[in-house]
Design a protein around this motif. Sequence first.
Motif, short mmCIF file in Angstrom:
data_model
loop_
_atom_site.label_atom_id
_atom_site.label_comp_id
_atom_site.label_asym_id
_atom_site.label_seq_id
_atom_site.Cartn_x
_atom_site.Cartn_y
_atom_site.Cartn_z
N GLU A 158 29.07 61.35 -4.92
CA GLU A 158 30.30 60.92 -5.58
C GLU A 158 31.53 61.46 -4.84
O GLU A 158 32.53 60.75 -4.68
CB GLU A 158 30.30 61.40 -7.02
N ARG A 159 31.42 62.69 -4.38
CA ARG A 159 32.53 63.30 -3.65
C ARG A 159 32.78 62.56 -2.33
O ARG A 159 33.93 62.30 -1.96
CB ARG A 159 32.19 64.76 -3.39
N ALA A 162 34.34 59.13 -3.04
CA ALA A 162 35.75 59.26 -3.40
C ALA A 162 36.62 59.50 -2.18
O ALA A 162 37.80 59.11 -2.15
CB ALA A 162 35.93 60.39 -4.41
#
Length: 348
Positions: A158-159, A162
């Motif tokens: 997810e990081r 993003a």
Amino acid sequence: MSALRPVAGTADEIIAAVRGWLAAEAEPEPLVVETSGSTGAPKRVLLSRRAVLASARATSARLGAEGRWLLALPPTYVAGLMVIARSLVAGRRPLLVDDFPSLAATTLGELGVGAPRFLSLVPTQLHRLLDSPTETAALRSLHTVLLGGGPIPAGLRERAAAAGVRVVATYGSAETSGGCVYDGVPLDGVGVALGAEGRIRLTGPMLFDGYAGNPALTAETLVDGWFLTSDAGRLDEDGRLQVLGRVDDVVVSGGVNVPGPAVAARLREHPAVREAEVLGVDDAEWGQRLVAFVVGEAGLPRVGLDEVRDWVAATLPRTWAPRQLVTVESLPMLDNGKLDRVSLRDRA
């Protein structure tokens, strides 16, 4: 050619040897790549040129492009070796990250404007690179970052997403010429099946020829064209493979089957835990006891055993909670970025 039986030497020496091996007119002898030995003695895996080429071509087909690869992994292990092979098959010499002061410097030099660039990492490397805005910008400039070699925390993907970094999770081993399942989907020509206890079986043109000097292990592991892995998995509702961990990651403690990877994943969700792994060790009372190895989050108080047990029991059965907690400064890793389980078990 001696540098390939087994694969050994500096990165430059291995690149030169692989280049000659790939260009040979007749089918050359298989190369020999040693496994990491993360759970015991290393195995010597025989990989034919046919298998290596099949893997490299299937990867470029899945990613939708080919180009220059950046080598940030040890070239003596299969992940780094396949980075070299993919780049050479694409007609480009791989660029050695160690020759530059940073990844950002690597991506800015010698690559050519508009040329697709690729990188293969283990989760720890990606985690550290994302801590730097400059390195994150360099990652964003790449076509794809392949991520493998161990469990990938959901928060890490997810990081990366993003930050605009395209990450593809890979699953495979030396016996499959590296990753052969990408984001849960087998590469073209690869078959996946689940055997007893959910043991993952793999087949396809990139399979190894056997283990050098060990016909008994070869016969046990390579059966009717299928490689019997040591991993357990499941297929989700979309048919994607989910790797649950090694079959022997199930710890039988007090007569209860405890899936170690599920407990480790829960521990990593604790706000004061940066990294965590669990292992089973022999125990006179329980048969095996589950031991949690935890790296604390900087600036936060250390967690204790009671807190860890309560945290696990909040979402999982209390019988799965660790019975011992070992706090470490960092998790011991092998040269190829995989967890050194033998070293961890010794610490318990």
